[in-house]
Design a protein around this motif. Structure first.
Motif, short mmCIF file in Angstrom:
data_model
loop_
_atom_site.label_atom_id
_atom_site.label_comp_id
_atom_site.label_asym_id
_atom_site.label_seq_id
_atom_site.Cartn_x
_atom_site.Cartn_y
_atom_site.Cartn_z
N PRO A 1 15.39 21.53 -1.74
CA PRO A 1 14.78 20.83 -2.87
C PRO A 1 14.49 21.81 -4.00
CG PRO A 1 13.60 20.36 -0.83
CD PRO A 1 14.63 21.40 -0.52
N GLY A 2 14.86 21.43 -5.21
CA GLY A 2 14.63 22.28 -6.37
C GLY A 2 15.68 23.35 -6.56
N SER A 3 16.76 23.33 -5.76
CA SER A 3 17.76 24.39 -5.89
C SER A 3 18.78 24.09 -6.98
CB SER A 3 18.48 24.61 -4.56
OG SER A 3 19.21 23.45 -4.21
N GLY A 4 18.86 22.86 -7.47
CA GLY A 4 19.80 22.51 -8.53
C GLY A 4 19.21 22.81 -9.89
N ILE A 5 19.91 22.35 -10.92
CA ILE A 5 19.41 22.60 -12.26
C ILE A 5 18.47 21.50 -12.73
CG2 ILE A 5 21.35 24.04 -12.94
CD1 ILE A 5 22.48 21.67 -14.46
N ALA A 6 18.46 20.36 -12.06
CA ALA A 6 17.51 19.29 -12.37
C ALA A 6 16.23 19.56 -11.59
CB ALA A 6 18.09 17.93 -12.02
N LYS A 7 15.15 19.83 -12.29
CA LYS A 7 13.89 20.20 -11.64
C LYS A 7 12.87 19.08 -11.73
CE LYS A 7 15.28 24.38 -10.87
NZ LYS A 7 15.60 24.81 -9.55
N THR A 8 12.04 18.99 -10.71
CA THR A 8 10.91 18.07 -10.67
C THR A 8 9.69 18.89 -10.30
OG1 THR A 8 12.31 16.22 -10.02
CG2 THR A 8 9.95 16.01 -9.60
N ARG A 9 8.75 19.00 -11.21
CA ARG A 9 7.56 19.83 -10.99
C ARG A 9 6.31 19.02 -11.29
NH1 ARG A 9 10.24 23.66 -8.34
NH2 ARG A 9 11.57 24.93 -9.64
N GLU A 10 5.22 19.44 -10.67
CA GLU A 10 3.93 18.81 -10.91
C GLU A 10 3.06 19.76 -11.72
OE1 GLU A 10 1.08 16.11 -8.27
OE2 GLU A 10 1.14 18.19 -7.57
N ILE A 11 2.47 19.24 -12.79
CA ILE A 11 1.56 20.02 -13.62
C ILE A 11 0.17 19.42 -13.44
CG2 ILE A 11 0.97 20.75 -15.96
CD1 ILE A 11 3.92 20.50 -16.68
N CYS A 12 -0.79 20.25 -13.03
CA CYS A 12 -2.15 19.78 -12.79
C CYS A 12 -3.07 20.25 -13.91
CB CYS A 12 -2.66 20.31 -11.45
SG CYS A 12 -1.73 19.71 -10.05
N PHE A 13 -3.93 19.34 -14.35
CA PHE A 13 -4.84 19.60 -15.46
C PHE A 13 -6.28 19.65 -14.96
CE2 PHE A 13 -1.10 17.67 -17.21
CZ PHE A 13 -0.88 18.33 -18.40
N VAL B 1 13.22 15.46 -21.19
CA VAL B 1 12.08 15.58 -20.29
C VAL B 1 11.56 14.19 -19.96
CG1 VAL B 1 9.73 16.48 -20.02
CG2 VAL B 1 11.44 17.83 -21.23
N GLN B 2 11.45 13.88 -18.68
CA GLN B 2 10.86 12.62 -18.23
C GLN B 2 9.53 12.95 -17.57
OE1 GLN B 2 14.26 13.19 -16.98
NE2 GLN B 2 14.96 12.32 -18.90
N VAL B 3 8.54 12.13 -17.85
CA VAL B 3 7.19 12.37 -17.34
C VAL B 3 6.69 11.11 -16.66
CG1 VAL B 3 4.85 13.11 -17.95
CG2 VAL B 3 6.78 13.86 -19.34
N ASP C 1 17.64 23.68 -20.15
CA ASP C 1 16.99 23.30 -21.41
C ASP C 1 15.55 23.78 -21.47
OD1 ASP C 1 19.33 21.94 -22.12
OD2 ASP C 1 18.63 20.09 -21.19
N TYR C 2 14.82 23.63 -20.39
CA TYR C 2 13.40 23.99 -20.33
C TYR C 2 13.11 24.69 -19.02
CZ TYR C 2 13.11 20.34 -23.90
OH TYR C 2 13.30 19.58 -25.02
N THR C 3 12.03 25.44 -19.00
CA THR C 3 11.50 25.98 -17.74
C THR C 3 10.05 25.54 -17.64
OG1 THR C 3 10.79 28.05 -18.77
CG2 THR C 3 13.01 28.02 -17.80
N LEU C 4 9.50 25.60 -16.44
CA LEU C 4 8.10 25.23 -16.25
C LEU C 4 7.20 26.14 -17.09
CD1 LEU C 4 6.07 23.42 -14.78
CD2 LEU C 4 5.96 25.16 -13.01
N GLU C 5 7.56 27.41 -17.17
CA GLU C 5 6.76 28.35 -17.96
C GLU C 5 6.73 27.94 -19.43
OE1 GLU C 5 6.29 33.16 -18.50
OE2 GLU C 5 8.21 32.36 -17.81
N LEU C 6 7.88 27.55 -19.96
CA LEU C 6 7.95 27.13 -21.35
C LEU C 6 7.14 25.86 -21.60
CD1 LEU C 6 9.41 27.65 -24.11
CD2 LEU C 6 11.13 26.04 -23.31
#
Length: 150
Positions: A20-32, A53-55, A72-77
């Motif tokens: 999971p997450g090894s491809g170029i399409a990433k799915t990440r969770e951002i916690c606030f 970007v889909q949210v 296109d994007y990274t989680l850091e960006l």
């Protein structure tokens, strides 16, 4: 030569199992953080405005799930843009370590995807030529006329 072709020629067998997450399409969770109130909805609108970007809502009320292409994007960006816009992200030690690992992995993946594939056979010839040109073995610096006994 493509990487897959080189692997086949070398006799390596790589299955179609991907992590999971090894491809170029990433799915990440951002916690606030829980404050300021309403920041999650504003962040969702801000991220959704980015092309590619889909949210969606996260597993709990203070999280967002973000889908993006790592080229296109990274989680850091994305997280840096949110912080610069004034959003408050969770910062416990475990979350920071997890983010640092994801930042490193994505940065490495982007670097590897953007670098040209090396041609295995040609790179091997480069090392052979470099070794042949380099003095090695029982090289003697003594001039040939002084080596012979007269």
């Amino acid at each position: 030569m493509r990487r897959e072709t080189a692997y086949k020629l070398a006799g390596r067998k790589h299955g179609s199992h991907h992590h999971p997450g090894s491809g170029i399409a990433k799915t990440r969770e951002i916690c606030f953080k829980s404050y300021p109130v309403g920041q999650i909805h504003q962040a969702q609108r801000s991220l959704a405005a980015l092309r590619g970007v889909q949210v969606e809502a996260g597993r709990h009320e203070r999280a967002l799930i973000v889908h993006y292409n790592v080229l296109d994007y990274t989680l850091e960006l994305l997280e840096e843009a949110l912080v610069n816009a004034g959003f408050q992200l969770e910062r416990p030690l475990l979350v920071r370590l997890h983010r640092a690992l994801i930042y490193y992995v994505e940065d490495t993946q982007v670097h590897n995807l953007r670098s040209p594939e090396r041609l295995i056979k040609q790179s091997h010839e480069v090392y052979i030529n470099a070794y042949a040109a380099h003095p090695h073995g029982d090289h003697d610096d003594t001039p040939p006329d002084l080596r012979e006994f007269k």
